[in-house]
Scaffold this motif. Structure first.
Motif, PDB file in Angstrom:
ATOM      1  N   GLU A  44      49.411  63.750  62.891  1.00 24.09           N
ATOM      2  CA  GLU A  44      48.501  64.410  63.691  1.00 24.09           C
ATOM      3  C   GLU A  44      48.527  65.930  63.961  1.00 24.09           C
ATOM      4  O   GLU A  44      49.737  66.515  63.640  1.00 24.09           O
ATOM      5  CB  GLU A  44      48.461  63.909  65.029  1.00 24.09           C
ATOM      6  N   GLU A  46      49.279  69.035  65.518  1.00 23.69           N
ATOM      7  CA  GLU A  46      50.051  69.395  66.627  1.00 23.69           C
ATOM      8  C   GLU A  46      49.952  71.063  67.439  1.00 23.69           C
ATOM      9  O   GLU A  46      49.822  71.916  66.583  1.00 23.69           O
ATOM     10  CB  GLU A  46      51.334  69.359  65.968  1.00 23.69           C
ATOM     11  N   PHE A  47      49.986  70.898  68.548  1.00 22.45           N
ATOM     12  CA  PHE A  47      49.937  72.258  69.195  1.00 22.45           C
ATOM     13  C   PHE A  47      51.191  73.099  69.065  1.00 22.45           C
ATOM     14  O   PHE A  47      52.068  72.743  69.122  1.00 22.45           O
ATOM     15  CB  PHE A  47      49.705  72.089  70.635  1.00 22.45           C
ATOM     16  N   THR A 105      44.048  74.925  76.895  1.00 21.67           N
ATOM     17  CA  THR A 105      44.426  73.831  76.731  1.00 21.67           C
ATOM     18  C   THR A 105      45.149  73.545  75.397  1.00 21.67           C
ATOM     19  O   THR A 105      45.123  74.479  74.512  1.00 21.67           O
ATOM     20  CB  THR A 105      43.117  72.887  76.717  1.00 21.67           C
ATOM     21  N   THR A 107      44.883  70.734  73.720  1.00 20.72           N
ATOM     22  CA  THR A 107      44.002  69.608  73.022  1.00 20.72           C
ATOM     23  C   THR A 107      43.155  69.889  71.966  1.00 20.72           C
ATOM     24  O   THR A 107      42.190  70.690  72.129  1.00 20.72           O
ATOM     25  CB  THR A 107      43.248  68.693  74.047  1.00 20.72           C
TER      26      THR A 107
END
Length: 124
Positions: A44, A46-47, A105, A107
């Motif tokens: 996924e 990733e931040f 954020t 997200t």
């Protein structure tokens, strides 16, 4: 039309440093929260890091904390990610993202604009 263009990726060895840059064209840069994300194959997104308007509010992902620094230059509409002590697990496509908001954020779906990504490969 807002366009983000990343640069600076490449092939490096473990322990090396690398600086990524993202230029933003169009829009009003100083109204954007800017962030970096990364995505490895099969994983996924990733931040990595985010920086608020005027450089207020800087956040880092746990996996890179202490090894990266995010910065922005509102005069040139650019955001940079300075990475040090790179590890093979840092190998990913790194994406620059922008969000027109005052709230930082981590997200990904909350970011409206994305670059095409730049590949970073760290060899052991």
């Amino acid at each position: 039309q807002v366009r983000l263009v990343e640069s600076g990726g490449g092939l490096v060895q473990a322990g090396d440093s690398l600086r990524l840059s993202c230029a933003v064209y169009g829009g009003t840069f100083n109204l954007y929260i800017m962030a970096w994300f990364r995505q490895a194959p099969g994983k996924e997104r990733e931040f990595v890091a985010a920086i608020g308007r005027n450089g207020n509010g800087i956040y880092y992902g746990d996996s890179v904390k202490g090894r990266v620094i995010i910065s922005r230059d509102d005069a040139t509409n650019t955001v940079a990610l300075q990475m040090a002590n790179l590890k093979p697990e840092d190998t990913s496509v790194y994406y620059c993202a922008a969000r027109r908001s005052s709230t930082v954020t981590i997200t990904p779906p909350l970011y409206e604009y994305w670059g095409q990504g730049t590949q970073v490969t760290v060899s052991s």
